[in-house]
Each structure stands twice: as structure tokens, then as C-alpha cells.
Design an enzyme around this catalytic site. Sequence first.
Site, mmCIF file in Angstrom:
data_model
loop_
_atom_site.group_PDB
_atom_site.id
_atom_site.type_symbol
_atom_site.label_atom_id
_atom_site.label_comp_id
_atom_site.label_asym_id
_atom_site.label_seq_id
_atom_site.Cartn_x
_atom_site.Cartn_y
_atom_site.Cartn_z
ATOM 1 N N LYS A 11 -1.829 -8.006 -3.508
ATOM 2 C CA LYS A 11 -1.889 -8.594 -2.160
ATOM 3 C C LYS A 11 -3.362 -8.925 -1.827
ATOM 4 O O LYS A 11 -4.110 -9.272 -2.728
ATOM 5 C CB LYS A 11 -1.256 -7.659 -1.131
ATOM 6 C CG LYS A 11 0.098 -7.116 -1.604
ATOM 7 C CD LYS A 11 0.874 -6.457 -0.536
ATOM 8 C CE LYS A 11 2.099 -5.798 -1.152
ATOM 9 N NZ LYS A 11 3.167 -5.596 -0.247
ATOM 10 N N SER A 212 8.303 -0.065 -2.952
ATOM 11 C CA SER A 212 7.925 1.355 -3.007
ATOM 12 C C SER A 212 8.261 2.006 -4.346
ATOM 13 O O SER A 212 8.628 3.182 -4.410
ATOM 14 C CB SER A 212 8.536 2.136 -1.835
ATOM 15 O OG SER A 212 8.033 1.620 -0.615
HETATM 16 C C1 PEP Z 1 5.345 -5.895 -3.193
HETATM 17 O O1 PEP Z 1 4.552 -6.227 -2.330
HETATM 18 O O2 PEP Z 1 5.797 -6.749 -3.981
HETATM 19 C C2 PEP Z 1 5.735 -4.490 -3.295
HETATM 20 C C3 PEP Z 1 6.733 -4.161 -4.067
HETATM 21 O O3 PEP Z 1 5.005 -3.595 -2.539
HETATM 22 P P1 PEP Z 1 5.126 -1.977 -2.562
HETATM 23 O O4 PEP Z 1 5.250 -1.546 -3.985
HETATM 24 O O5 PEP Z 1 3.862 -1.504 -1.927
HETATM 25 O O6 PEP Z 1 6.349 -1.639 -1.778
#
Ligand code: PEP
Length: 249
Positions: A11, A212
Amino acid sequence: MRKKIVAGNWKMNGNVSFLENILQEISSTSKSLENDKEVYIFPPAHLLLAAKTFKNRMKIGAQNGYFADKGAFTGEISMLQYKDLGCDAVLIGHSERRAIFKEDKALLKNKVDAALSHGLKVFFCCGEQLEDRESGQQESIVLQQLQAGIFHLSADDIKNIVIAYEPVWAIGTGKTASKEDAQEMHAAIRKAISEKYDAETAQSVTILYGGSCNAQNAQQLFAQPDIDGGLIGGAALVAEDFKKIIAAI
Ligand code: PEP
């Protein structure tokens, strides 16, 4: 057979020294993988050139890209320009792009077509909102997203798509889909590919889980028959955790 993949979506995080440190730390784990397993890193655009120098056996991708090749689109970077820079892939349809930047299905479809036409692998994200799951609509929502974004492609082109199933309620929340619920959705996605194309094509498409996913739950998720790895957000920013997730494929 399809590839198993762990991909890190950073990100809007990270700087040059962070990139150098983390890529150095994870490179030995990534280098030790068998040929049917791959690691992709999706850093923010300003780090892609540096990532290319450090990537070793890892592949790199952009988190977004515009469909026109060039022109008066201030602030945008085209798929063609990412290809020129040495990118292997691009993320399209992430829920943050859909929600915050209001990317609609027509735009996403144009981006998919442009990326493939320039030889980039597309990581196409799909996933339901919490209210969709609570009302039992999760499968139809996800299949509609695939229908609108990628099911117009030929069987040859669909082989250059990696599908990332990311329930929106699980992204960045610490709430992971259970391995049973994730497997059920992955199996439904594979069945839909089989019905649209054929069984062999369906078996060749990599389907990742995202939301997550972390060092503790990766192994049980990746052990499901239709879960071919993960798209990882937060845990991809911590070298020790990301190495464990890579090892889990
Ligand atoms: C994502 O942004 O694609 C993602 C899966 O984030 P997280 O693993 O932090 O939930």
C-alpha cells in the site's frame, strides 16, 4: 500446474532504506522456493525502480496503472510505462481502489485489457462487503465482479490472471475468513472458471486469499485445496512475518 504465490501489497508504506532492508531479509527464503512457487512484491510506485535492483528471484508489480498508454492524464502511470520499468505484474480492483478512488467495473475492465496487452500479469482482486456475507450474497457478488472484470477474456489470457479473493471486511481488520469459508469461495470461483472456460483452464488459474492473512494463520489457509497462496497487506511489512508466510507455501 498452477503456481503457488505469496504477494506483498505494501500500500502507501515504505521508503528506500525500508525496501533495501526487507528485500535483503526475505531474499534467502524466496530464493529457496521450488520453481512452482513465486514471491511478488507490490511496493508504492516511487520504489519500483529500486525494487528492480534488489528483487533477486522475486517479482515486482505496481499497485495500480492507467489504461491509456500516454497522454494528458496528470498523475497517472500507464501499464506500458510500468512494463518499460521492468514490472512483472499489476494489482487491479483492490477494494481500496474501488471504494476510495471510486474505480468502477468499466474502468477496471479497461485496465485489465491494457495490462494484458503489454504483457503484465494481472492480480485481479474481488471480495464481498460484510453486509453481503451476512445476507448470504457473498458468492454472487464475487462472481459478478469476475464477470465484469475478467470473464470477457480468452482462455489464453485468463491464464495470465491471478485472482485474489479478499473479503473487504477482512482487509486490515485482523478478522480473517475461516479456512472453510475461504475454501468454499475459492472452490466457487474455480467452478465458475470451469463453467465459463473449461476444467483444465480452471485448474491452471492461481487463486489467492487476502484479508488479515498472517504468520499464524497462513499455513492452515494455504493447506486448503483451492487456496494457492496469499495477497498480504500488513504482515508483508514485517520481514519475520512475511518470511514465515512465504515458507507456508
Ligand atoms: C490487502 O490490502 O490486500 C490486504 C490483504 O491487507 P491485510 O493483509 O492487511 O488485511
